[in-house]
Motif scaffolding. Structure first.
Motif, PDB file in Angstrom:
ATOM      1  N   SER A 133       0.854  -1.204   0.000  1.00 23.45           N
ATOM      2  CA  SER A 133       0.000   0.000   0.000  1.00 23.45           C
ATOM      3  C   SER A 133       0.884   1.247   0.000  1.00 23.45           C
ATOM      4  O   SER A 133       0.531   2.284  -0.529  1.00 23.45           O
ATOM      5  CB  SER A 133      -0.863  -0.010   1.265  1.00 23.45           C
ATOM      6  N   GLY A 134       2.084   1.113   0.557  1.00 24.20           N
ATOM      7  CA  GLY A 134       2.947   2.298   0.637  1.00 24.20           C
ATOM      8  C   GLY A 134       3.250   2.852  -0.751  1.00 24.20           C
ATOM      9  O   GLY A 134       3.621   4.000  -0.920  1.00 24.20           O
ATOM     10  N   LEU A 135       3.062   2.047  -1.798  1.00 25.71           N
ATOM     11  CA  LEU A 135       3.498   2.506  -3.133  1.00 25.71           C
ATOM     12  C   LEU A 135       2.599   3.622  -3.638  1.00 25.71           C
ATOM     13  O   LEU A 135       3.001   4.460  -4.419  1.00 25.71           O
ATOM     14  CB  LEU A 135       3.440   1.322  -4.119  1.00 25.71           C
ATOM     15  N   GLU A 136       1.294   3.606  -3.180  1.00 23.44           N
ATOM     16  CA  GLU A 136       0.414   4.614  -3.783  1.00 23.44           C
ATOM     17  C   GLU A 136       0.914   6.016  -3.476  1.00 23.44           C
ATOM     18  O   GLU A 136       0.703   6.949  -4.245  1.00 23.44           O
ATOM     19  CB  GLU A 136      -1.025   4.489  -3.229  1.00 23.44           C
ATOM     20  N   LYS A 137       1.655   6.142  -2.381  1.00 25.71           N
ATOM     21  CA  LYS A 137       2.011   7.526  -2.015  1.00 25.71           C
ATOM     22  C   LYS A 137       3.228   7.986  -2.814  1.00 25.71           C
ATOM     23  O   LYS A 137       3.988   8.818  -2.387  1.00 25.71           O
ATOM     24  CB  LYS A 137       2.334   7.594  -0.515  1.00 25.71           C
ATOM     25  N   GLU A 138       3.452   7.397  -4.035  1.00 27.60           N
ATOM     26  CA  GLU A 138       4.657   7.798  -4.774  1.00 27.60           C
ATOM     27  C   GLU A 138       4.579   9.269  -5.174  1.00 27.60           C
ATOM     28  O   GLU A 138       5.561   9.905  -5.451  1.00 27.60           O
ATOM     29  CB  GLU A 138       4.766   6.917  -6.039  1.00 27.60           C
ATOM     30  N   LYS A 139       3.354   9.791  -5.237  1.00 25.81           N
ATOM     31  CA  LYS A 139       3.249  11.167  -5.755  1.00 25.81           C
ATOM     32  C   LYS A 139       4.073  12.118  -4.884  1.00 25.81           C
ATOM     33  O   LYS A 139       4.814  12.954  -5.345  1.00 25.81           O
ATOM     34  CB  LYS A 139       1.772  11.609  -5.739  1.00 25.81           C
ATOM     35  N   ASP A 140       4.025  11.896  -3.527  1.00 26.04           N
ATOM     36  CA  ASP A 140       4.678  12.928  -2.719  1.00 26.04           C
ATOM     37  C   ASP A 140       6.107  12.543  -2.369  1.00 26.04           C
ATOM     38  O   ASP A 140       6.614  12.868  -1.324  1.00 26.04           O
ATOM     39  CB  ASP A 140       3.865  13.167  -1.427  1.00 26.04           C
ATOM     40  N   ARG A 141       6.779  11.811  -3.292  1.00 25.39           N
ATOM     41  CA  ARG A 141       8.190  11.474  -3.011  1.00 25.39           C
ATOM     42  C   ARG A 141       9.044  12.572  -3.630  1.00 25.39           C
ATOM     43  O   ARG A 141       8.699  13.128  -4.661  1.00 25.39           O
ATOM     44  CB  ARG A 141       8.552  10.140  -3.692  1.00 25.39           C
ATOM     45  N   PRO A 142      10.231  12.863  -3.025  1.00 24.99           N
ATOM     46  CA  PRO A 142      11.080  13.929  -3.602  1.00 24.99           C
ATOM     47  C   PRO A 142      11.546  13.524  -5.009  1.00 24.99           C
ATOM     48  O   PRO A 142      11.605  12.351  -5.355  1.00 24.99           O
ATOM     49  CB  PRO A 142      12.241  14.022  -2.613  1.00 24.99           C
ATOM     50  N   GLU A 143      11.875  14.519  -5.813  1.00 25.42           N
ATOM     51  CA  GLU A 143      12.384  14.275  -7.166  1.00 25.42           C
ATOM     52  C   GLU A 143      13.672  13.447  -7.076  1.00 25.42           C
ATOM     53  O   GLU A 143      14.461  13.617  -6.152  1.00 25.42           O
ATOM     54  CB  GLU A 143      12.699  15.636  -7.839  1.00 25.42           C
ATOM     55  N   GLY A 144      13.860  12.461  -8.006  1.00 25.83           N
ATOM     56  CA  GLY A 144      15.127  11.724  -8.006  1.00 25.83           C
ATOM     57  C   GLY A 144      15.265  10.819  -6.799  1.00 25.83           C
ATOM     58  O   GLY A 144      16.375  10.478  -6.398  1.00 25.83           O
ATOM     59  N   TRP A 145      14.088  10.400  -6.210  1.00 28.44           N
ATOM     60  CA  TRP A 145      14.226   9.484  -5.038  1.00 28.44           C
ATOM     61  C   TRP A 145      14.755   8.136  -5.499  1.00 28.44           C
ATOM     62  O   TRP A 145      15.353   7.383  -4.745  1.00 28.44           O
ATOM     63  CB  TRP A 145      12.850   9.294  -4.364  1.00 28.44           C
ATOM     64  N   ASN A 146      14.521   7.842  -6.810  1.00 34.38           N
ATOM     65  CA  ASN A 146      14.993   6.506  -7.207  1.00 34.38           C
ATOM     66  C   ASN A 146      16.412   6.568  -7.785  1.00 34.38           C
ATOM     67  O   ASN A 146      16.842   5.663  -8.463  1.00 34.38           O
ATOM     68  CB  ASN A 146      14.015   5.915  -8.241  1.00 34.38           C
TER      69      ASN A 146
END
Lengths: 123, 205, 392, 237, 202
Positions: free
Chosen positions: C4-17
């Motif tokens: 479920s944690g994946l849905e919150k990808e929108k509010d991840r910082p730029e370049g988190w990956n």
């Protein structure tokens, strides 16, 4: 000269030296006569996984490694001292054992202090 | 030293040999291969060193990672044009007397990947190869049989005179130039001293 | 860590990956070394340019292409059947799963059916391949940790038994070239099935033996626990698949997702890890071997009689209609996919292999940053790659 | 999972002016694809990944495809002045004549992405993007910032096909060595001349060898030329 | 306690070491040149041409139809047709290969040539001891080196050879029946010019 007490020691020494140096001499002779050395630039280059090595290995490195090496050196030298003691161990009295024990324990106490100071961990 | 006399003396407990025989016997009984796997044939090479086929019986289970301590380079796998300079440099860095086994179709002639643009059509374009093992991949027994072929070949070498091996004769070629990776292909595309232009170019028109 | 944690990808910082930057502690210079194409730990020709600050890894750039044998360019020159033996040489430890993935992709392209017995044979051979691949990969991983030879000897002793089965059926130990579009090439005689049952009966004993030999070993635990941690969001975003992904706690096994072949008839579980480190990957491979053995027992028990090749399957003159298809299976290393574009001719117009080994290496730098050089060898071994598939 | 049309509608709703079109796929696999405009591709990709309902968080496969220029012969209705002599009188009349004319359709380089969802476990959504032409204008937006798995695959497409991905963090050659100049997976690539010893050469191998030797004969180099005709040119034996 | 896992591992290796003296299952080494693994029937290494009877040239089954040459993925077969004809396995006059080279330095032993050959002419051999140091001569097998007798084929692949022989005898029976039938119709028509026999081959 023949009856000199040290003569047998000299013969043994020469034999040991010969036994040590003879193979080296034979190898040198063999090299000169049969297989001549053929050095070339690629063969003498530094091996780095098949690539040309860039940069050199002489560089500043972390001080922790230097301390690690020094502690190893101390125990290496200590082992050299232990060798004659170990050889003549059966013929010695209690006093010799105690003195050698003091010597060893002193060094181990140094190691314990170094370990406590965290010299051995460099992560 | 004819054989009959040698056997007779052997029966009496007297063993006669020549320096050459001793020298060759010493070298062939402990050939240390270099740890040099490239592709599928490397897995068969590893299987050969494992318990079932046990290359240790031929004195060759010590796989030395560094070329300085190896006598034999088993090229097991496809030599691509990106890997070819490294292979030739490693061969140069090996100490004489050194041997090469081209294991598998890819090492001999590029094998099934011969039509590829990045595949070298056989390593004998740059370094002399002693034994070729056809097969894709050759069975572990075929690799052991190739070891025995190489050992027979070493036994046959004499110390002096015309047929002596490369490392015993001063004029023989010691350096094998490392190809450079150019804009379209390796330059030079093959080392003429090692890869003789075959009598017929084999192109059928 | 549920998905479920994946849905919150929108509010991840730029370049988190992107790989995080490691600052050297400024005491000494950086040592640039190449763990180069010829290196005992790199499973063949693979190079990592590593920048070291003392023992810690600051930067790690992998270099590929040393075994790029132009499989896809050659495949455009020969027919569909001609590429089947080339797929054996992709991931040259599991040749039968490569065949299966290619056959599945072409069957999806042409809508070809496969008879029952052939599906069973494919599952049996696929799972045998998975067992010997996981055994070999564990053997190589422990070999690189320093145990020179012992676990590899156990693994290869078992692998030889399985290779004898492959040779008995397909004719070659490693390059089976066994599956065709619409079934399999040769039917398995009854004698082979009994031999297979005997080998599969011995496999649980082998897995227990390796379990006793390695799992509790303190050195193994000390060296691998907490090393090379891969968080699940990065694993999913970087396209990591196979045992590495499941070791990061993501429940994604293509046998359960795509329901290809007849995997729905067998009940087997999908092990998941919860520490996301090298030790978890080792444990996942051990547990997956046990699951594969249970699938093998069920498949060998109720394999039906019947034809092995679909009647309408054509060997020569095989020209699929224009169109494209992407077929994928759960290979021992991850999701192995074939993307075929056909223009109606005998040769495929575009033949693309989705290499799980190459894409699993996308995150090699993220896992190795900050760890010691000795651990880089272990993390690289735990990814379990085969160079033929990485460079194609 | 939604059908391809619903996804198209969802994209157009979420990213106005996205310019998406459905590309049908004739094979029984039924995997139709969506062609994106390179200008809006990045926003569409972010939407596909972050949308709660689609949740396409896993880019499984990125493939490069080369479509070279094609010669298309097509029947064209052309008005043509036709002069006919009717009983001795010159007459010219407009007439539509069927003519087949050869037209060179410009080729392009194409990238195909296969997206899956690990959260919702549903199947492939196929995206396609085309470059303008095959020679100078070959830029496409890189999707690596959205899906990290595209990083190595896009480097491989750049290496083998020559598509320049703008926004890729580290665009270098992946498989060939850095000094290599051409893009070998393109269909008009001629591989280097190494056909010295081909004991079983026939068909394709001869055609490729001929491509070089023909070039050399024109250049007059005699070294690699094929010896005189006849079969004796077989190596060995 | 610490070290318990390592002890368990050492116990395992000790059991294996002791077992290797007792149980054959733990002693897996096969000393290759002296002791060999039982030959596996389906094994395949390189192709060979099958011939019936004693003389390899006349008994050769191959009719030089060049299907295997086209289908071979690494392109390692080279065939040249002969000008004249000879009776093939079924007895029909067919071409035969004047030159049939297989370059075993390229062959990937994938047996696609066996699979596509309509005349049962090429089969896979199990001979693998072929390491040589002669690059040009030793790795290009020509027609003579490739030809092996049908008995040899029965020796290495018994079950497969039996199936192939059954198919061939049935083919011969059909061919004989056809020729006798053709002979009868030919005799009835008598005066008519006999049509040229149908061209065999590809």
């Amino acid at each position: 000269m023949a009856s000199n007490p040290y003569f047998s020691l000299a013969v043994l020494f020469v034999a040991a030296l010969g036994f040590g140096l003879a193979p080296l001499g034979l190898a040198k002779l063999w090299g000169m006569v049969f297989s001549p050395p053929k050095p070339n630039a690629i063969k003498n280059s530094i091996y780095e996984c098949g690539l040309e090595s860039k940069g050199d290995a002489w560089m500043q490195f972390r001080s922790a490694y230097y301390l690690y090496a020094i502690i190893f050196l101390i125990f290496d030298v200590e082992a050299v001292f232990l060798l004659p003691f170990a050889v003549a161990f059966t013929g010695l009295g209690v006093a010799a054992c105690v003195s050698m024990l003091v010597f060893v324990l002193l060094l181990i106490e140094g190691l314990a202090w170094a370990w406590a100071k965290g010299v051995l961990t460099w992560a | 030293m004819e054989e009959g006399l040698k056997i007779e003396l052997g029966k009496q407990g007297v063993f006669v040999t020549t320096i050459e025989e001793l020298y060759n016997w010493g070298r062939r009984s402990s050939i240390w291969p270099m740890q040099f796997g490239l592709a599928c044939c490397a897995i068969e090479m590893i299987a050969t060193t494992m318990a079932r086929y046990d290359l240790a019986r031929f004195g060759a289970e010590v796989f030395r990672p560094s070329p300085r301590q190896a006598d034999l380079m088993i090229i097991s796998g496809t030599v691509t044009k990106k890997m070819a300079p490294q292979v030739v440099r490693l061969y140069n860095q090996m100490a004489e007397p050194k041997y090469v086994i081209a294991m598998g179709a890819c090492a001999i002639s590029g094998g099934p990947f011969k039509q590829g643009y990045n595949v070298l059509k056989g390593i004998d374009r740059y370094i002399p190869v002693d034994v070729h093992i056809p097969g894709c991949p050759p069975r572990p027994e075929a690799l052991i049989q190739a070891f025995m072929t190489l050992q027979k070949k070493i036994d046959g070498q004499n110390l002096t005179g015309e047929g002596r091996p490369r490392h015993l004769d001063a004029e023989a070629q010691g350096e094998f130039p490392v190809p450079v990776q150019g804009e379209h292909d390796l330059e030079p595309s093959s080392n003429r001293l090692v890869w003789p232009l075959p009598m017929k170019t084999g192109i059928r028109d | 860590m549920s998905l479920s944690g994946l849905e919150k990808e929108k509010d991840r910082p730029e370049g988190w990956n992107r790989p995080r930057l490691i600052e050297p502690d400024g005491e000494g210079e950086l040592l640039e070394i190449a763990m180069g194409p010829h290196h005992p730990s790199t499973h063949g020709g693979f190079r990592m340019d590593v920048a070291l600050d003392g023992e810690r890894v600051i930067r790690l750039k992998p270099v590929f292409g040393y075994l790029h044998r132009n499989h896809e360019k050659i495949a455009e020159g020969i027919g569909y059947l001609g590429s089947m033996p080339y797929t054996d040489r992709l991931d040259y430890i599991c040749s039968l799963t490569n065949n299966w993935a290619y056959a599945l992709a072409v069957e999806k392209l042409t809508g070809q059916e496969v008879p029952e017995r052939a599906e069973y044979l494919r599952v049996i051979l696929g799972e045998l391949t998975r067992v010997q691949n996981h055994a070999s990969s564990i053997g190589f991983l422990i070999q690189e940790m320093g145990a020179s030879g012992t676990p590899l000897m156990y693994a290869f002793r078992e692998r030889e038994k399985i290779l004898d089965l492959f040779e008995g059926l397909t004719g070659s130990r490693m390059m089976c070239n066994y599956m065709r579009f619409g079934g399999c090439r040769v039917d398995a005689p009854e004698a082979w099935l009994t031999a297979a049952r005997k080998v599969v009966a011995g496999l649980p004993g082998f897995v227990d033996e390796v379990d006793r030999l390695l799992t509790g070993n303190e050195i193994l635990m000390a060296r691998t626990q907490g090393v090379g941690v891969l968080p699940p969001e990065l694993a999913v975003n970087a396209g990591v698949t196979g045992p590495m992904l499941r070791a990061s706690g993501v429940n994604y096994d293509i046998r359960k997702v795509d329901h290809y072949g007849i995997y729905d008839r067998f009940n087997f579980r999908v092990p998941l890890g919860d520490h996301w480190d090298v030790y978890d990957r080792y444990m996942i491979r051990m547990l997956e071997m046990r699951e594969s053995i249970s699938i093998l027992e069920q498949a060998l028990k109720d394999i039906p009689a019947g034809p092995v090749m679909d009647a309408k399957a054509k060997i020569r003159g095989f020209r699929p209609k224009p169109g494209e298809a992407y077929g994928r299976i759960e290979a021992p290393k991850g999701e192995l996919g074939f993307y075929l574009i056909s223009d109606g001719g005998p040769n495929p117009y575009r033949y693309r292999v989705r290499p799980p080994s190459l894409i699993n290496l996308t995150v090699l730098e993220d896992m190795c940053l900050g760890s010691d050089v000795a651990d880089v060898v272990l993390i690289f071994g735990s990814v379990d790659i085969v160079l033929g598939e990485v460079d194609r | 999972m939604k059908t391809i049309e619903e996804i198209k509608a969802a994209i157009e709703a979420a990213v106005p002016g996205a310019g998406v079109e459905v590309v049908p796929n004739a094979s029984p696999s039924g995997q139709h694809s969506l062609r994106l405009e390179p200008s809006h591709a990045f926003e569409v990709a972010k939407f596909l990944r972050d949308d709660a309902e689609l949740a396409l968080d896993f880019l499984s496969n990125a493939t490069g495809v080369d479509w070279p220029d094609k010669e298309v012969t097509e029947k064209v209705k052309v008005k043509r002045l036709v002069t006919k002599t009717v009983d001795g009188v010159e007459q010219s009349a407009e007439e539509t004549v069927e003519e087949s004319r050869k037209r060179v359709e410009p080729g392009c380089l194409e990238v195909v992405y296969h997206l899956f969802s690990m959260a919702k476990k549903h199947g492939p959504v196929v995206l396609r993007m085309k470059t303008v032409n095959r020679t100078d204008n070959v830029e496409l937006p890189s999707l690596t910032p959205v899906w990290r798995s595209a990083e190595l695959q896009e480097r491989e497409i750049f290496d083998l096909f020559g598509i320049v991905f703008t926004g890729h963090p580290d665009l270098r050659r992946l498989l060939m060595w850095d000094a290599f100049k051409d893009h070998p997976m393109r269909r008009d690539y001629v591989d280097p001349d190494d056909y010295e010893y081909e004991p079983t050469a026939h068909e394709q191998v001869l055609a490729r060898a001929a491509a070089h030797t023909a070039g050399e004969q024109i250049a007059g180099a005699s070294a690699g030329a094929i010896p005189g005709g006849g079969q004796e040119g077989i190596g060995g034996k | 306690m610490l070290g318990e896992g390592i002890l368990k591992g050492l116990a395992e290796t000790a059991k294996n070491f002791a077992g290797s003296f007792v149980s054959a299952e733990r002693m897996t080494t096969v000393e290759y040149p002296e002791e060999r693994i039982a030959p596996i029937e389906a094994a395949r290494v390189f192709p060979f041409l099958v011939y019936d009877g004693t003389d390899w040239e006349s008994g050769m089954r191959c009719v030089a139809c060049q299907i295997c040459e086209k289908e071979c993925p690494p392109k390692c077969i080279y065939i040249e047709k002969s000008k004249d004809k000879k009776p093939d396995a079924i007895g029909k006059p067919q071409f035969y290969p004047a030159k049939f080279d297989v370059d075993i330095a390229v062959c990937m032993s994938c047996q696609i040539c066996v699979e596509v050959c309509p005349f049962e002419a090429i089969k896979m051999d199990t001979e693998f001891e072929l390491s040589t140091d002669d690059r040009f001569g030793g790795l290009l097998l020509d027609r003579e080196e490739l030809s092996k007798s049908n008995e040899y084929y029965h020796q290495i692949h018994p079950t497969e050879a039996a199936v192939v022989d059954a198919r061939l005898t049935e083919g011969r029976a059909k061919a004989d029946a056809k020729t006798t039938a053709a002979a009868i119709t030919g005799a009835i028509r008598g005066a008519e010019i006999p049509k040229r026999p149908a061209e065999g081959g590809d």
